[in-house]
Write a protein that holds these residues in place. Structure first.
Motif, short mmCIF file in Angstrom:
data_model
loop_
_atom_site.label_atom_id
_atom_site.label_comp_id
_atom_site.label_asym_id
_atom_site.label_seq_id
_atom_site.Cartn_x
_atom_site.Cartn_y
_atom_site.Cartn_z
N THR A 132 76.80 63.50 114.84
CA THR A 132 77.74 64.60 114.57
C THR A 132 77.08 65.97 114.62
O THR A 132 77.76 66.98 114.48
CB THR A 132 78.41 64.42 113.19
N THR A 174 81.51 71.13 103.29
CA THR A 174 81.64 70.04 104.26
C THR A 174 81.27 70.62 105.62
O THR A 174 81.40 71.82 105.84
CB THR A 174 83.06 69.46 104.30
N HIS A 176 80.79 68.94 109.77
CA HIS A 176 81.50 68.61 111.01
C HIS A 176 82.50 67.48 110.77
O HIS A 176 82.25 66.33 111.11
CB HIS A 176 80.49 68.25 112.10
N LEU A 177 83.64 67.86 110.17
CA LEU A 177 84.71 66.92 109.89
C LEU A 177 86.02 67.42 110.48
O LEU A 177 86.26 68.64 110.53
CB LEU A 177 84.91 66.78 108.38
N PRO A 178 86.90 66.52 110.92
CA PRO A 178 88.26 66.97 111.24
C PRO A 178 88.90 67.60 110.00
O PRO A 178 88.65 67.16 108.87
CB PRO A 178 88.98 65.66 111.61
N LEU A 179 89.71 68.60 110.22
CA LEU A 179 90.33 69.30 109.09
C LEU A 179 91.13 68.33 108.22
O LEU A 179 91.18 68.48 106.99
CB LEU A 179 91.23 70.43 109.61
N SER A 180 91.73 67.32 108.83
CA SER A 180 92.53 66.36 108.07
C SER A 180 91.71 65.53 107.10
O SER A 180 92.25 64.92 106.17
CB SER A 180 93.28 65.42 109.03
N ASP A 181 90.37 65.51 107.27
CA ASP A 181 89.50 64.71 106.39
C ASP A 181 88.83 65.54 105.29
O ASP A 181 88.17 64.97 104.42
CB ASP A 181 88.39 64.05 107.22
N TYR A 275 84.98 74.44 104.15
CA TYR A 275 84.93 73.74 105.43
C TYR A 275 84.47 74.69 106.52
O TYR A 275 84.44 75.92 106.35
CB TYR A 275 86.27 73.08 105.77
N HIS A 276 84.10 74.12 107.65
CA HIS A 276 83.42 74.81 108.74
C HIS A 276 84.12 76.10 109.17
O HIS A 276 83.53 77.18 109.19
CB HIS A 276 83.32 73.83 109.91
N ASP A 277 85.40 75.99 109.51
CA ASP A 277 86.10 77.15 110.07
C ASP A 277 86.75 78.03 109.01
O ASP A 277 87.51 78.94 109.36
CB ASP A 277 87.15 76.69 111.09
#
Length: 343
Positions: A132, A174, A176-181, A275-277
């Motif tokens: 990832t 967090t 590198h995760l999908p936003l839904s996670d 989260y990342h973004d």
């Protein structure tokens, strides 16, 4: 001469190799690159720089710094590389350069490691399905349970300059995760570990004795009292209250849309985004190309650039090495701060 910094050149089809060559062509360097020797010779010719590449092994003394000289620890490509053209066969080569850098740091042959950008997609396509990113790979390679990704603008690392944007250090709860996670991954236990690492390493690597950290909420308006989500009430606030009781200086949870303003940032040493973004677009708008990516929680110093492989620019000699230069300078500063803390 002390132990050198080591620079991994990243995805061979990207701009990493030429960024390293550009810096070596412009200044007398005391660090060593890790890459395929033939690749570096070919890329130097492609971008029109004259660099004397000196092949060495870990532990060998680094030659006297001279403009146009690049010390190199060679690692062989699996297949010849064309600028801008990804080849999954070379994914193992990229990972081997990282493994060599980690081993050199842990064995005492390197003071720190700096990474040029790699391409996550082609590494996954090569069969490394769990890969990832640098941050998580280095966590596992060093055998630690938790790491924290933090990006920092140059003026946050080297002092505020008149007329410049506000200094920013942004860490992530967090990565590198999908936003839904993200919501499910955000637990009291994980958030506490991240905050402890962030506070400790701001002191360890940056010499900030009592860092003040502003913590974003997860939801719009930090949940608006539970009307827009309960993570602030059930996860974030209890952790902040508990750690404040131990003396950590933590503000929040704060609405992310207003946190990144001078009134809130003026006395803050770092921001923790959930989260990342949430946090990185603001930082990159403020200082893209002059910021460094820093991995906290490792037993070694690791910094990186704030950008990707830029395949469309590779082999043309037009890429900007500014972020790589910042990452190298930051790594050197972190080593100095650690040494001062031990004295």
């Amino acid at each position: 001469m002390g132990m050198p910094l080591v620079i991994t050149c990243g995805e061979p089809a990207g701009i990493g190799p030429e960024l390293v060559l550009m810096l070596a062509a412009r200044q007398a360097i005391s660090w060593v690159a890790i890459a395929d020797s033939q690749l570096m010779h070919e890329r130097a010719r492609a971008i029109g720089v004259d660099v004397d590449i000196v092949a060495l092994a870990p532990g060998d003394p680094i030659p006297e710094p001279r403009v146009g000289r690049l010390p190199l620890w060679p690692v062989a490509l699996r297949r010849p590389c064309c600028p801008g053209v990804l080849d999954a066969a070379n994914a193992a080569y990229v990972l081997e350069t990282l493994d060599l850098a980690v081993k050199a740091c842990l064995d005492g042959h390197a003071a720190a490691m700096v990474t040029a950008p790699l391409h996550k997609g082609v590494i996954r396509d090569a069969g490394f399905a769990d890969f990832t990113g640098h941050t998580e790979y280095l966590r596992d390679a060093c055998g630690v349970d938790d790491v924290v990704m933090m990006l920092a603008t140059d003026n946050a690392l080297h002092g505020r300059l008149a007329g410049q944007p506000l200094p920013l250090r942004v860490a992530l709860a967090t990565t590198h995760l999908p936003l839904s996670d993200v919501a499910a991954a955000l637990t009291q236990e994980s958030l506490e570990r991240v905050l402890r690492i962030l506070a400790a390493d701001l002191t360890r690597w940056f010499g900030i004795r009592s860092p003040r950290i502003a913590v974003c909420g997860l939801n719009p308006h930090a949940g608006e009292g539970g009307h827009l989500g309960r993570e602030e009430i059930e996860v974030i606030s209890p952790v902040l209250e508990r750690l404040r009781g131990e003396g950590l200086m933590l503000d929040g949870p704060l609405p992310a849309d207003t946190l990144f303003t001078p009134r809130h940032l003026d006395d803050v040493d770092a921001v923790l985004a959930m989260y990342h973004d949430q946090g990185l677009p603001v930082l990159k708008y403020s200082g893209f190309g002059s910021a460094a990516n820093i991995t906290l929680g490792l037993p070694l110093v690791r910094t990186s650039v704030d950008h990707g492989t830029a395949l469309d620019l590779a082999g043309r000699g037009v890429a900007d090495p500014g972020s790589l230069a910042v990452a190298i300078a930051v790594a050197a500063d972190m080593v100095v701060h650690q040494a001062a803390g031990r004295a």
